[in-house]
Design an enzyme around this catalytic site. Structure first.
Site, PDB file in Angstrom:
ATOM      1  N   SER A  24      -5.046   2.740  -1.298  1.00  0.00           N
ATOM      2  CA  SER A  24      -4.321   1.667  -0.613  1.00  0.00           C
ATOM      3  C   SER A  24      -3.886   2.197   0.752  1.00  0.00           C
ATOM      4  CB  SER A  24      -3.146   1.203  -1.477  1.00  0.00           C
ATOM      5  OG  SER A  24      -2.446   0.156  -0.875  1.00  0.00           O
ATOM      6  N   HIS A  51      -7.099  -1.709  -1.119  1.00  0.00           N
ATOM      7  CA  HIS A  51      -6.262  -2.896  -0.971  1.00  0.00           C
ATOM      8  C   HIS A  51      -6.262  -3.357   0.486  1.00  0.00           C
ATOM      9  CE1 HIS A  51      -3.667  -1.630  -4.681  1.00  0.00           C
ATOM     10  NE2 HIS A  51      -4.862  -2.080  -5.017  1.00  0.00           N
ATOM     11  N   ASP A 144      -1.284   0.611  -8.929  1.00  0.00           N
ATOM     12  CA  ASP A 144      -2.619   0.138  -9.303  1.00  0.00           C
ATOM     13  C   ASP A 144      -3.557   1.332  -9.456  1.00  0.00           C
ATOM     14  OD1 ASP A 144      -4.679  -1.637  -9.859  1.00  0.00           O
ATOM     15  OD2 ASP A 144      -5.120  -2.039  -7.747  1.00  0.00           O
TER      16      ASP A 144
END
Length: 201
Positions: A24, A51, A144
């Site tokens: 991310s 992301h 995540d």
């Protein structure tokens, strides 16, 4: 030149082994370092989820391709996971690997506030590849990927985590270590060397 690299990679055929990578915040820079250090003849497919905003243009493959030792493409519906090729999840879609080792795209609800979700990719790839899978979690600002990495380990795959001390944002690697542990927690350069060993013919 880039197209010739893609054609040569596609000639290797479907991947018998695959490396799934998630990240991310700070991940593009870490990915450029990781992909530059991979063997050009890596005998494994590489699949990446980062992301990004759902409305972001899909420029990540082009950016990563400038540094990568392997050709980088955008993953598409029913495209096979190909050895020697880096596949990047498109923005706004979950990317899954089906049991036949082809990609599927989904607009199901966000997971950990993200679509694409790292957990969705990791869980599906674990079911498709079992011990022939390596999962890599890099810098990021959410949890995540931790559950997906745990599933990879449960099914016999390899779990690699960027050293939180090196990560631009340590939240994601620390969450993975807390929930899943790791077979190797190290700087990106060391993770790349382990991937090269995993994907050596």
């Amino acid at each position: 030149m880039a197209e010739a690299r893609r054609i040569a990679a596609a000639a290797q055929g479907p991947a018998r082994r695959t490396v799934v990578v998630g990240g991310s915040a700070g991940a593009p820079a870490a990915l450029m370092k990781l992909l530059a250090a991979l063997d050009p003849d890596l005998d494994a497919g590489v699949v990446i989820v980062v992301h990004l905003g759902a409305d972001s243009p899909d420029m990540l493959p082009t950016i990563l391709d400038t540094a990568s030792s392997l050709p980088v493409v955008l993953a598409g519906e029913r495209h096979p996971v190909v050895s020697g090729l880096v596949h990047v999840a498109p923005s706004g879609y979950h990317l899954l690997v089906d049991r036949d080792r082809n990609f599927a795209l989904s607009v199901d609800d966000k997971v950990c506030c993200s679509r694409p979700s790292i957990d969705v990719l990791f869980n599906s790839a674990a079911e498709a590849y079992s011990a022939a899978l390596a999962g890599v979690l890099l810098t990021g600002a959410s949890g995540d990927g931790a559950e997906g990495l745990r599933r990879i380990r449960e099914l016999g795959g390899l779990a690699l985590v960027q050293d939180p001390a090196e990560a631009e944002v340590e939240t994601m690697p620390r969450a993975a270590l807390a929930l899943a542990g790791a077979d190797l927690c190290a700087p990106v350069s060391v993770l790349a060397a382990r991937i090269n060993g995993f994907g050596r013919r």
